[in-house]
Design a protein around this motif. Sequence first.
Motif, PDB file in Angstrom:
ATOM      1  N   MET A  12       0.850  -1.170   0.000  1.00 41.29           N
ATOM      2  CA  MET A  12       0.000   0.000   0.000  1.00 41.29           C
ATOM      3  C   MET A  12       0.899   1.238   0.000  1.00 41.29           C
ATOM      4  O   MET A  12       1.872   1.309   0.722  1.00 41.29           O
ATOM      5  CB  MET A  12      -0.892  -0.020   1.248  1.00 41.29           C
ATOM      6  N   LYS A  13       0.547   2.194  -0.788  1.00 45.50           N
ATOM      7  CA  LYS A  13       1.313   3.431  -0.914  1.00 45.50           C
ATOM      8  C   LYS A  13       0.898   4.409   0.183  1.00 45.50           C
ATOM      9  O   LYS A  13      -0.281   4.624   0.432  1.00 45.50           O
ATOM     10  CB  LYS A  13       1.032   4.037  -2.288  1.00 45.50           C
TER      11      LYS A  13
ATOM     12  N   GLY B  10     -11.019   4.570  -4.195  1.00 47.09           N
ATOM     13  CA  GLY B  10     -10.813   3.183  -3.803  1.00 47.09           C
ATOM     14  C   GLY B  10     -10.919   3.007  -2.306  1.00 47.09           C
ATOM     15  O   GLY B  10     -11.577   3.768  -1.612  1.00 47.09           O
ATOM     16  N   HIS B  11     -10.243   1.986  -1.815  1.00 48.76           N
ATOM     17  CA  HIS B  11     -10.240   1.685  -0.386  1.00 48.76           C
ATOM     18  C   HIS B  11      -8.966   2.258   0.199  1.00 48.76           C
ATOM     19  O   HIS B  11      -7.867   1.924  -0.244  1.00 48.76           O
ATOM     20  CB  HIS B  11     -10.272   0.173  -0.159  1.00 48.76           C
ATOM     21  N   ILE B  12      -9.119   3.118   1.219  1.00 47.79           N
ATOM     22  CA  ILE B  12      -7.943   3.755   1.809  1.00 47.79           C
ATOM     23  C   ILE B  12      -8.030   3.717   3.333  1.00 47.79           C
ATOM     24  O   ILE B  12      -9.122   3.638   3.901  1.00 47.79           O
ATOM     25  CB  ILE B  12      -7.771   5.215   1.337  1.00 47.79           C
TER      26      ILE B  12
ATOM     27  N   ILE C  53     -17.571   5.381   5.231  1.00 44.77           N
ATOM     28  CA  ILE C  53     -16.543   5.791   6.180  1.00 44.77           C
ATOM     29  C   ILE C  53     -16.611   4.832   7.360  1.00 44.77           C
ATOM     30  O   ILE C  53     -17.620   4.776   8.058  1.00 44.77           O
ATOM     31  CB  ILE C  53     -16.771   7.245   6.671  1.00 44.77           C
ATOM     32  N   VAL C  54     -15.556   4.060   7.560  1.00 42.49           N
ATOM     33  CA  VAL C  54     -15.493   3.118   8.673  1.00 42.49           C
ATOM     34  C   VAL C  54     -14.709   3.815   9.781  1.00 42.49           C
ATOM     35  O   VAL C  54     -13.487   3.877   9.739  1.00 42.49           O
ATOM     36  CB  VAL C  54     -14.835   1.786   8.258  1.00 42.49           C
TER      37      VAL C  54
ATOM     38  N   ARG D 114     -15.884   3.938  -2.813  1.00 38.98           N
ATOM     39  CA  ARG D 114     -14.757   4.505  -2.080  1.00 38.98           C
ATOM     40  C   ARG D 114     -15.036   4.218  -0.610  1.00 38.98           C
ATOM     41  O   ARG D 114     -16.102   4.531  -0.092  1.00 38.98           O
ATOM     42  CB  ARG D 114     -14.656   6.003  -2.296  1.00 38.98           C
ATOM     43  N   ILE D 115     -14.075   3.599   0.048  1.00 38.69           N
ATOM     44  CA  ILE D 115     -14.206   3.264   1.465  1.00 38.69           C
ATOM     45  C   ILE D 115     -13.009   3.850   2.192  1.00 38.69           C
ATOM     46  O   ILE D 115     -11.864   3.602   1.818  1.00 38.69           O
ATOM     47  CB  ILE D 115     -14.292   1.742   1.686  1.00 38.69           C
ATOM     48  N   VAL D 116     -13.296   4.656   3.208  1.00 38.29           N
ATOM     49  CA  VAL D 116     -12.249   5.286   4.010  1.00 38.29           C
ATOM     50  C   VAL D 116     -12.299   4.653   5.397  1.00 38.29           C
ATOM     51  O   VAL D 116     -13.292   4.782   6.107  1.00 38.29           O
ATOM     52  CB  VAL D 116     -12.443   6.815   4.110  1.00 38.29           C
TER      53      VAL D 116
END
Length: 182
Positions: A1-2, A28-30, A132-133, A163-165
């Motif tokens: 992961m960057k 994306g997922h971050i 948003i988690v 998109r999941i944060v």
Amino acid sequence: MKEIKIKVPSEYECLSMWSGFDEILPQGHIILNKSICGCGCTDYFLTSGTPTILVSPRKRLIESKMNDPRTYMAFYYDRSKGNSLDETNNELRCYLDTCGEQPFGGGFKVPKLMVTYEKLTEWGVIGRFEIIVDEFTCIFSDVKMKGFTEINLLHWLNRLPNRIVYIRDIQLMRLKGGSSTC
């Protein structure tokens, strides 16, 4: 992961005041490591112009947002009301139908939903929302209490194109005697 480091401009007291924050976050997922409690991160997502679902491991976090004058208009599935899933789905549909128009000439209302981990998968409207988690690190500390629920949530979220944060707060991960303070 960057890893990407984002420096909040000094003119913003809280992250929720920075309107350009969303443009910097990748799609994306971050994992967002906010590192400071009370910086306005959750408020940012609940007041942004993006349809959002806030997923929390703690009912207390959601209740505090329901008492906040800036975020209280979000839809919250409160299982303590004793409503059936059909009643809740009807309330949710009614809420979503009123988004986009405000009574008495108010502005545009962007849909904001709040739910605990175990109830997210029951809603059939997930596709149009950013997820948003919040307090993401609590998944690891709670695994002894409700591991099946949380592992299933992670597998389910991993399959979504949304998109999941995942908001990570390193202050929440301080370990005391082998257990987290989440």
